[in-house]
Design a protein around this motif. Structure first.
Motif, short mmCIF file in Angstrom:
data_model
loop_
_atom_site.label_atom_id
_atom_site.label_comp_id
_atom_site.label_asym_id
_atom_site.label_seq_id
_atom_site.Cartn_x
_atom_site.Cartn_y
_atom_site.Cartn_z
N GLU A 134 24.79 -19.08 4.41
CA GLU A 134 25.04 -20.43 3.86
C GLU A 134 23.80 -20.98 3.17
N CYS A 135 22.61 -20.63 3.64
CA CYS A 135 21.37 -21.12 3.02
C CYS A 135 20.87 -20.19 1.92
N MET A 136 20.91 -18.90 2.19
CA MET A 136 20.36 -17.93 1.24
C MET A 136 21.11 -17.91 -0.08
N PHE A 137 22.43 -18.16 -0.03
CA PHE A 137 23.24 -18.00 -1.23
C PHE A 137 23.96 -19.27 -1.67
N PHE A 138 24.42 -20.07 -0.72
CA PHE A 138 25.28 -21.22 -1.05
C PHE A 138 24.60 -22.57 -0.84
N GLY A 139 23.28 -22.58 -0.63
CA GLY A 139 22.59 -23.82 -0.32
C GLY A 139 22.79 -24.93 -1.34
N PRO A 140 22.55 -24.70 -2.64
CA PRO A 140 22.76 -25.76 -3.63
C PRO A 140 24.19 -26.30 -3.64
N LEU A 141 25.17 -25.43 -3.51
CA LEU A 141 26.57 -25.87 -3.50
C LEU A 141 26.85 -26.75 -2.29
N ILE A 142 26.43 -26.31 -1.11
CA ILE A 142 26.70 -27.08 0.10
C ILE A 142 26.03 -28.45 0.01
N TYR A 143 24.76 -28.47 -0.39
CA TYR A 143 24.05 -29.75 -0.45
C TYR A 143 24.71 -30.68 -1.47
N THR A 144 25.13 -30.14 -2.60
CA THR A 144 25.78 -30.97 -3.62
C THR A 144 27.09 -31.55 -3.10
N LEU A 145 27.89 -30.74 -2.42
CA LEU A 145 29.18 -31.21 -1.93
C LEU A 145 29.03 -32.23 -0.81
N THR A 146 28.05 -32.03 0.07
CA THR A 146 27.88 -32.98 1.18
C THR A 146 27.38 -34.34 0.69
N GLN A 147 26.84 -34.39 -0.53
CA GLN A 147 26.40 -35.66 -1.08
C GLN A 147 27.54 -36.42 -1.76
#
Length: 347
Positions: A134-147
């Motif tokens: 989740e951090c190595m590959f999808f970090g930017p996506l997760i952070y963007t969606l949680t905002q």
């Protein structure tokens, strides 16, 4: 008079020598030019010139990417400052109006986030193979969606990361990392199945993985699935298995009609380690993307550092050089895409 034939014969010899010299003179010069030393000098000068042009082109590309990166987040900050609800001066000058128009025009072309509308992304499921994916590959996506307001992000991790017998440690690391990214512990589903071990030498059965994905999608009323693409970013067999399982659900028409299916783009090794300098390629070659500022990317890096059991020396290099810590690019997968990729896989 009897010697005329001799003089004519000698004249012909002289003329023939002149003709032979005229014909062979260019080849003599060519022979001199084709000596090993002359060939080496010519190749050396040509190579140096070509290398100089390549270096100049690379420098220009890096400067353009850096400029666009800075400009993108300057525009985002300007948009936030001039958004409805922010304080506005009614006596603004014509120059301010013109600059605002310029900002709006640039914002329409330069976006740090280019994702599907929030209306169809209310409940998002991220399907990963191991803790730290989740951090190595999808970090930017997760952070963007949680905002995003009203967006619920769920994580389905299909193994507990017990490859080095550290399953319990990696489980706790996953929860801490997701909390850093804005995902609550109740939104994390961690699978601990004996037929889905964290092992690149064990082939995961698509039907077993698909059953976990389908059950999660239906029970949580998921509207969008994000996972790896056919190449699995790092070509890890477990990553690829997750894609084929999700693709098989789509192919069998088992996913709800309202549920969209997106995959993370796998890119070549050069682009993978260009960090923010992959911005230009991403914007021109991808359908959906999200790009983090250096400050926001530091949150993804801190989340990755929660996986202390995985922080080998090359992981430290990865988190500062990989574009996946700054940029995620995705594409929506439809039925025709899956049929084509299944044919490639079978071949």
């Amino acid at each position: 008079m009897k010697l005329n034939w001799l003089s004519e014969f000698l004249a012909n010899i002289v003329n023939a020598s002149a003709i032979t010299e005229a014909v062979t003179r260019p080849f003599v010069g060519l022979h001199q030019q084709l000596t090993p030393s002359s060939i080496y000098c010519r190749i050396k000068s040509t190579s140096a010139e070509a290398l100089e042009h390549i270096l100049i082109a690379c420098a220009v590309y890096f400067l353009v990417c850096l400029g666009l990166y800075k400009l993108t987040f300057w525009l985002s900050a300007s948009a936030s400052a001039t958004a409805p609800g922010a304080s506005n001066n009614n006596n603004s000058s014509n120059g301010d109006t013109a600059s605002s128009g310029l900002r709006n025009a640039l914002q329409s072309g330069l976006r740090s986030v280019h994702l599907p509308k929030a209306a169809i992304m209310g409940r998002v499921l991220l399907v990963i193979a191991h803790p730290d994916d989740e951090c190595m590959f999808f970090g930017p996506l997760i952070y963007t969606l949680t905002q995003r307001d009203g967006c619920q992000v769920y994580v389905l991790c299909l193994s507990n990361g017990n490859y080095e017998h550290k399953g319990q440690v990696r489980r706790e690391e996953l929860f801490r990392a997701c909390k850093r990214l804005g995902i609550s512990e109740s939104n994390i589903i961690l699978v601990n199945a004996t037929n889905l071990p964290d092992d690149p030498n064990v082939e995961w059965r698509s039907d077993a993985v698909a059953s976990f994905i389908l059950h999660t999608v239906e029970s949580l009323d998921i509207q969008a699935i994000f996972t790896f693409d056919r190449d699995g970013v790092s070509s890890h067999p477990n990553h690829c298995a997750v894609y084929y399982a999700a693709a098989s659900l789509c192919l069998a028409n088992l996913l709800p009609k309202a549920c969209k299916f997106y995959t993370l783009d796998s890119i070549n090794l050069v682009r993978k380690y260009l960090s923010i300098f992959d911005l230009l390629c991403t914007c021109f070659m991808s359908t959906h993307w999200c790009i983090l500022s250096w400050k926001d990317a530091s949150i993804v890096r801190s989340a990755m550092m929660e996986h202390q059991s995985q922080m080998k020396w090359y992981r430290w290099l990865y988190i500062y050089t990989s574009r996946y810590m700054f940029i995620n690019s995705m594409r929506e997968i439809n039925l025709s895409d899956i049929e084509l990729e299944m044919q490639i896989h079978d071949n």
